[in-house]
Design an enzyme around this catalytic site. Structure first.
Site, PDB file in Angstrom:
ATOM      1  N   ALA A   1       0.858  -1.186   0.000  1.00  0.00           N
ATOM      2  CA  ALA A   1       0.000   0.000   0.000  1.00  0.00           C
ATOM      3  C   ALA A   1       0.891   1.231   0.000  1.00  0.00           C
ATOM      4  O   ALA A   1       2.043   1.185   0.451  1.00  0.00           O
ATOM      5  CB  ALA A   1      -0.891  -0.021   1.238  1.00  0.00           C
TER       6      ALA A   1
ATOM      7  N   GLU B   1      -0.490  -9.432  -0.683  1.00  0.00           N
ATOM      8  CA  GLU B   1      -1.912  -9.718  -0.433  1.00  0.00           C
ATOM      9  C   GLU B   1      -2.718  -9.693  -1.731  1.00  0.00           C
ATOM     10  O   GLU B   1      -3.589 -10.529  -1.954  1.00  0.00           O
ATOM     11  CB  GLU B   1      -2.470  -8.692   0.562  1.00  0.00           C
ATOM     12  CG  GLU B   1      -1.861  -8.842   1.951  1.00  0.00           C
ATOM     13  CD  GLU B   1      -2.224  -7.685   2.871  1.00  0.00           C
ATOM     14  OE1 GLU B   1      -1.933  -6.522   2.508  1.00  0.00           O
ATOM     15  OE2 GLU B   1      -2.799  -7.941   3.938  1.00  0.00           O
TER      16      GLU B   1
ATOM     17  N   GLU C   1       4.676  -5.283   6.948  1.00  0.00           N
ATOM     18  CA  GLU C   1       3.899  -4.187   7.540  1.00  0.00           C
ATOM     19  C   GLU C   1       4.356  -3.844   8.949  1.00  0.00           C
ATOM     20  O   GLU C   1       4.332  -2.680   9.357  1.00  0.00           O
ATOM     21  CB  GLU C   1       2.402  -4.551   7.563  1.00  0.00           C
ATOM     22  CG  GLU C   1       1.709  -4.471   6.217  1.00  0.00           C
ATOM     23  CD  GLU C   1       1.736  -5.785   5.444  1.00  0.00           C
ATOM     24  OE1 GLU C   1       2.591  -6.647   5.741  1.00  0.00           O
ATOM     25  OE2 GLU C   1       0.898  -5.939   4.538  1.00  0.00           O
TER      26      GLU C   1
HETATM   27  N1  CAA Z   1       4.632   3.112  -0.675  1.00  0.00           N
HETATM   28  C1  CAA Z   1       5.023   4.274  -1.228  1.00  0.00           C
HETATM   29  N2  CAA Z   1       6.197   4.408  -1.908  1.00  0.00           N
HETATM   30  C2  CAA Z   1       6.975   3.322  -2.001  1.00  0.00           C
HETATM   31  C3  CAA Z   1       6.616   2.086  -1.447  1.00  0.00           C
HETATM   32  C4  CAA Z   1       5.371   2.003  -0.757  1.00  0.00           C
HETATM   33  N3  CAA Z   1       4.901   0.866  -0.234  1.00  0.00           N
HETATM   34  N4  CAA Z   1       7.603   1.196  -1.703  1.00  0.00           N
HETATM   35  C5  CAA Z   1       8.543   1.855  -2.399  1.00  0.00           C
HETATM   36  N5  CAA Z   1       8.168   3.137  -2.584  1.00  0.00           N
HETATM   37  C6  CAA Z   1       8.891   4.198  -3.268  1.00  0.00           C
HETATM   38  C7  CAA Z   1      10.053   4.696  -2.434  1.00  0.00           C
HETATM   39  O1  CAA Z   1       9.615   5.636  -1.480  1.00  0.00           O
HETATM   40  C8  CAA Z   1      10.948   5.287  -3.489  1.00  0.00           C
HETATM   41  O2  CAA Z   1      10.432   6.548  -3.851  1.00  0.00           O
HETATM   42  P1  CAA Z   1      11.451   7.789  -4.071  1.00  0.00           P
HETATM   43  O3  CAA Z   1      12.340   7.349  -5.211  1.00  0.00           O
HETATM   44  O4  CAA Z   1      10.538   8.916  -4.419  1.00  0.00           O
HETATM   45  O5  CAA Z   1      12.209   7.947  -2.794  1.00  0.00           O
HETATM   46  C9  CAA Z   1      10.732   4.366  -4.686  1.00  0.00           C
HETATM   47  O6  CAA Z   1       9.501   3.669  -4.455  1.00  0.00           O
HETATM   48  C10 CAA Z   1      11.826   3.316  -4.799  1.00  0.00           C
HETATM   49  O7  CAA Z   1      11.918   2.651  -3.544  1.00  0.00           O
HETATM   50  P2  CAA Z   1      13.317   2.429  -2.789  1.00  0.00           P
HETATM   51  O8  CAA Z   1      14.236   3.560  -3.069  1.00  0.00           O
HETATM   52  O9  CAA Z   1      13.004   2.133  -1.363  1.00  0.00           O
HETATM   53  O10 CAA Z   1      13.818   1.116  -3.575  1.00  0.00           O
HETATM   54  P3  CAA Z   1      14.769  -0.014  -3.035  1.00  0.00           P
HETATM   55  O11 CAA Z   1      15.060  -0.864  -4.225  1.00  0.00           O
HETATM   56  O12 CAA Z   1      15.883   0.533  -2.236  1.00  0.00           O
HETATM   57  O13 CAA Z   1      13.856  -0.863  -1.992  1.00  0.00           O
HETATM   58  C11 CAA Z   1      11.850  -1.990  -1.290  1.00  0.00           C
HETATM   59  C12 CAA Z   1      12.735  -1.560  -2.472  1.00  0.00           C
HETATM   60  C13 CAA Z   1      12.576  -3.034  -0.448  1.00  0.00           C
HETATM   61  C14 CAA Z   1      10.591  -2.610  -1.884  1.00  0.00           C
HETATM   62  C15 CAA Z   1      11.507  -0.767  -0.423  1.00  0.00           C
HETATM   63  O14 CAA Z   1      11.030   0.268  -1.255  1.00  0.00           O
HETATM   64  C16 CAA Z   1      10.473  -1.014   0.619  1.00  0.00           C
HETATM   65  O15 CAA Z   1      10.771  -1.587   1.659  1.00  0.00           O
HETATM   66  N6  CAA Z   1       9.199  -0.582   0.380  1.00  0.00           N
HETATM   67  C17 CAA Z   1       8.160  -0.629   1.362  1.00  0.00           C
HETATM   68  C18 CAA Z   1       7.632  -2.047   1.528  1.00  0.00           C
HETATM   69  C19 CAA Z   1       6.530  -2.075   2.574  1.00  0.00           C
HETATM   70  O16 CAA Z   1       6.752  -1.770   3.725  1.00  0.00           O
HETATM   71  N7  CAA Z   1       5.300  -2.498   2.175  1.00  0.00           N
HETATM   72  C20 CAA Z   1       4.194  -2.578   3.058  1.00  0.00           C
HETATM   73  C21 CAA Z   1       3.389  -1.306   3.014  1.00  0.00           C
HETATM   74  S1  CAA Z   1       2.065  -1.277   4.191  1.00  0.00           S
HETATM   75  C22 CAA Z   1       0.842  -2.214   3.476  1.00  0.00           C
HETATM   76  O17 CAA Z   1       0.963  -2.756   2.406  1.00  0.00           O
HETATM   77  C23 CAA Z   1      -0.416  -2.327   4.268  1.00  0.00           C
HETATM   78  C24 CAA Z   1      -1.371  -3.359   3.747  1.00  0.00           C
HETATM   79  O18 CAA Z   1      -1.258  -4.508   4.089  1.00  0.00           O
HETATM   80  C25 CAA Z   1      -2.486  -3.002   2.931  1.00  0.00           C
END
Ligand code: CAA
Length: 258
Positions: free
Chosen positions: A65, A112, A132
């Protein structure tokens, strides 16, 4: 409807829906999920379509998300409007088969959403997880419910509590995905599987999907009784007459339009 965050391709009887917010690794937001629901319902109702593929990019199916969109939400915001995942479950109302073709990250809501597909074909670079907890929330689109039903409690608790990410090989070993293929073969494999399904009688594919999904909602005895009703219903379809008579006449069945 014109889509901002989806790319659509039609391959004969297969509709391919590609999540397309590359700068945010396909983070799932309100607009994208509204568009996804619209596209899914459109193809579900399209008599020319027999199977749908949901995919992302080579780098990310979806990284969850959209954290940027929800970081400042409050409890009343989310509760009152049933926010964030309220429009995610359209996919569960689609009656035709939906294949998830996953490359790269399928994390949090991305994992999911993939689990809401009927089955997942993964690229060998795919990574699955429910991280999460690291951003201070529980999963919100079925992760705590579908994951244990799919891979068992021990593995599900491990992934949910440690936020560990697993690779495609482990995902296949524990039954989260049905096939793993080299990254450059993912779309060929998904399109081939979808074309195979689309060449089957769609009415029967829908009965099978209905029956399998019932297995997760009922007891074994009730489920088997439900299956028998659908089996009987299959005898009311032209597909059954064509399939069985083609077999007896030693010819290929013609399921077009069935
Ligand atoms: N939401 C918003 N933006 C996101 C995102 C997310 N879930 N995941 C990645 N992005 C964005 C980053 O902020 C970044 O944006 P900027 O370039 O503007 O800074 C861009 O995508 C690239 O991401 P990274 O620089 O972090 O890329 P990376 O290759 O270093 O890492 C990753 C990749 C491991 C996937 C890392 O981005 C990450 O950990 N993302 C979050 C994963 C996460 O926590 N997901 C769960 C979200 S909560 C949820 O989903 C609730 C639910 O159950 C409904």
């Amino acid at each position: 409807m014109q889509y901002e965050d989806l790319i659509i391709e039609i391959h004969d009887k297969v509709a391919l829906i590609r999540l397309n917010r590359p700068k945010a690794l396909n983070a799932l937001n309100e607009r994208m999920m509204n568009e996804l629901g619209d596209a899914l319902y459109k193809f579900d109702a399209d008599a020319n379509i027999g199977c749908i593929i949901l995919t992302g990019s080579e780098k990310a199916f979806a990284a969850g998300a959209d954290i940027a969109a929800m970081a400042d939400y409050t409890y009343p915001d989310t509760y009152k409007d049933n926010y964030i995942t309220r429009n995610w479950e359209h996919i569960l109302r689609v009656r035709k088969p939906v294949i998830g073709a996953v490359a790269g990250y399928a994390l949090g809501g991305g994992c999911e959403l993939a689990m809401m597909c009927d089955f997942i074909i993964a690229s060998d670079n795919a990574k699955f997880g429910q991280p999460e907890i690291k951003v201070g929330v529980t999963p919100g689109a079925g992760g705590t419910q579908r994951l244990p039903r799919t891979i068992g409690k021990a593995k599900a608790m491990d992934l949910l509590l440690t936020a560990r990410t697993i690779d495609a090989a482990e995902a296949e070993r524990i039954g989260l995905v049905s096939r793993v293929v080299p990254a450059d073969k993912l779309m060929d494999e998904a399109l081939s599987a979808a074309a195979t399904i689309a060449a089957m009688p769609t009415s029967v594919a829908m009965l099978i999907k209905d029956a399998v999904n019932r297995a997760f909602e009922t007891t074994l005895t009730e489920g088997v009784a439900y299956e028998r009703r659908l089996f009987h219903a299959a005898f009311g379809t032209p597909a059954q007459k064509e399939g069985m008579h083609a077999f007896l006449e030693k010819r290929l069945p013609k399921f077009e339009g069935l």
